[in-house]
Motif scaffolding. Sequence first.
Motif, PDB file in Angstrom:
ATOM      1  N   ARG A 236      29.581   4.835 -77.216  1.00  0.00           N
ATOM      2  CA  ARG A 236      27.829   4.705 -76.918  1.00  0.00           C
ATOM      3  C   ARG A 236      27.272   5.114 -78.251  1.00  0.00           C
ATOM      4  O   ARG A 236      25.941   5.309 -77.991  1.00  0.00           O
ATOM      5  CB  ARG A 236      27.611   5.746 -75.557  1.00  0.00           C
ATOM      6  CG  ARG A 236      28.197   5.060 -74.171  1.00  0.00           C
ATOM      7  CD  ARG A 236      28.240   6.378 -73.391  1.00  0.00           C
ATOM      8  NE  ARG A 236      28.808   5.688 -71.989  1.00  0.00           N
ATOM      9  CZ  ARG A 236      30.016   5.271 -71.988  1.00  0.00           C
ATOM     10  NH1 ARG A 236      31.054   5.623 -72.832  1.00  0.00           N
ATOM     11  NH2 ARG A 236      30.500   4.926 -70.744  1.00  0.00           N
TER      12      ARG A 236
ATOM     13  N   ILE B  53      29.307  10.190 -69.134  1.00  0.00           N
ATOM     14  CA  ILE B  53      29.855   8.731 -69.748  1.00  0.00           C
ATOM     15  C   ILE B  53      31.193   8.941 -69.894  1.00  0.00           C
ATOM     16  O   ILE B  53      31.850   7.804 -70.588  1.00  0.00           O
ATOM     17  CB  ILE B  53      29.107   9.142 -71.324  1.00  0.00           C
ATOM     18  CG1 ILE B  53      29.833  10.324 -72.137  1.00  0.00           C
ATOM     19  CG2 ILE B  53      27.559   8.950 -71.352  1.00  0.00           C
ATOM     20  CD1 ILE B  53      29.471  10.214 -73.413  1.00  0.00           C
TER      21      ILE B  53
ATOM     22  N   PRO C 225      31.293   0.420 -73.032  1.00  0.00           N
ATOM     23  CA  PRO C 225      31.300   1.388 -71.797  1.00  0.00           C
ATOM     24  C   PRO C 225      30.973   0.513 -70.384  1.00  0.00           C
ATOM     25  O   PRO C 225      30.944  -0.480 -70.432  1.00  0.00           O
ATOM     26  CB  PRO C 225      29.913   2.010 -71.995  1.00  0.00           C
ATOM     27  CG  PRO C 225      29.790   1.875 -73.639  1.00  0.00           C
ATOM     28  CD  PRO C 225      30.612   0.636 -74.019  1.00  0.00           C
TER      29      PRO C 225
END
Length: 280
Positions: free
Chosen positions: A179, A246, A254
């Motif tokens: 990310r 996450i 992701p």
Amino acid sequence: MSDPTPVFADLREESRELDLLVAELTEQEWARATPAPRWSIAHQIAHLHWTDRAALLAVSDEAAFRKFAEQALTSPDSFVDDGAAEGARLGPAELLTRWREGRQSLDRALREAAARHTRFPWFGPPMSAASMATGRLMETWAHGQDVADALGVVRAPTDRLRHVVHIGMRARDFAFGARGLPAPREEFRVEVRAPSGELWTYGPEDAAQRITGPAVDLCLLVTQRAHRADLALTAEGPDADRWLDIAQAFAGPPGTGRAPGEAAPGEAAPQAAAPEEPIR
């Protein structure tokens, strides 16, 4: 060197339990939608079979695997879906037979590779037999959860989840990097309660940041099979808290995960990341 035999046995048992879940399904039930968009139960089993075939090639025929991987990576955004769709077009009986035979062949090949202490190519870094088996177990459990959710079945968790927790922990920094976020500088303390009641611990006991909760909830989180809001996980510290938003135990971009309140996650996971190797 640690004995890799337990993970081979655990992979075999995880696959057997999923097999029992699908073996008596009707053709209509094989076509039932799962939480993964556009994936039926047949797609889920076909994906596991496709990846088992790729793993068997990697272990037994390096040249053939590299050719296979080159072909797959010509369509990096679709080769996982394409492989699942190809297998899902088979009749349920044929798909089930091929999956069973592929699992048995891969089990034998991994045990032989472990005895030789060899490593072999994969889509990312080279793999050991134990790493490959651990990744296959994680995927089997995660895709098995999709199947169970589609059927409305509640599975009893087992201590085989230790392998999934291990991958999730190893993939912590990757989740941040995927990310565009810097990885935390310090280790977390993670304490999760196993299905057997045993406490599994990771990281320094005096770490400033920590995560606690049931091991099965951490596994659902890192495979993105549930939203953290629906899980009994707690975090102390800003980085630990961010990680619960996450976390992913699979390589690739992701995942979207699931929305709060969903009984199942929103998207099938890409290939499992190896717990003992860097994640691509």
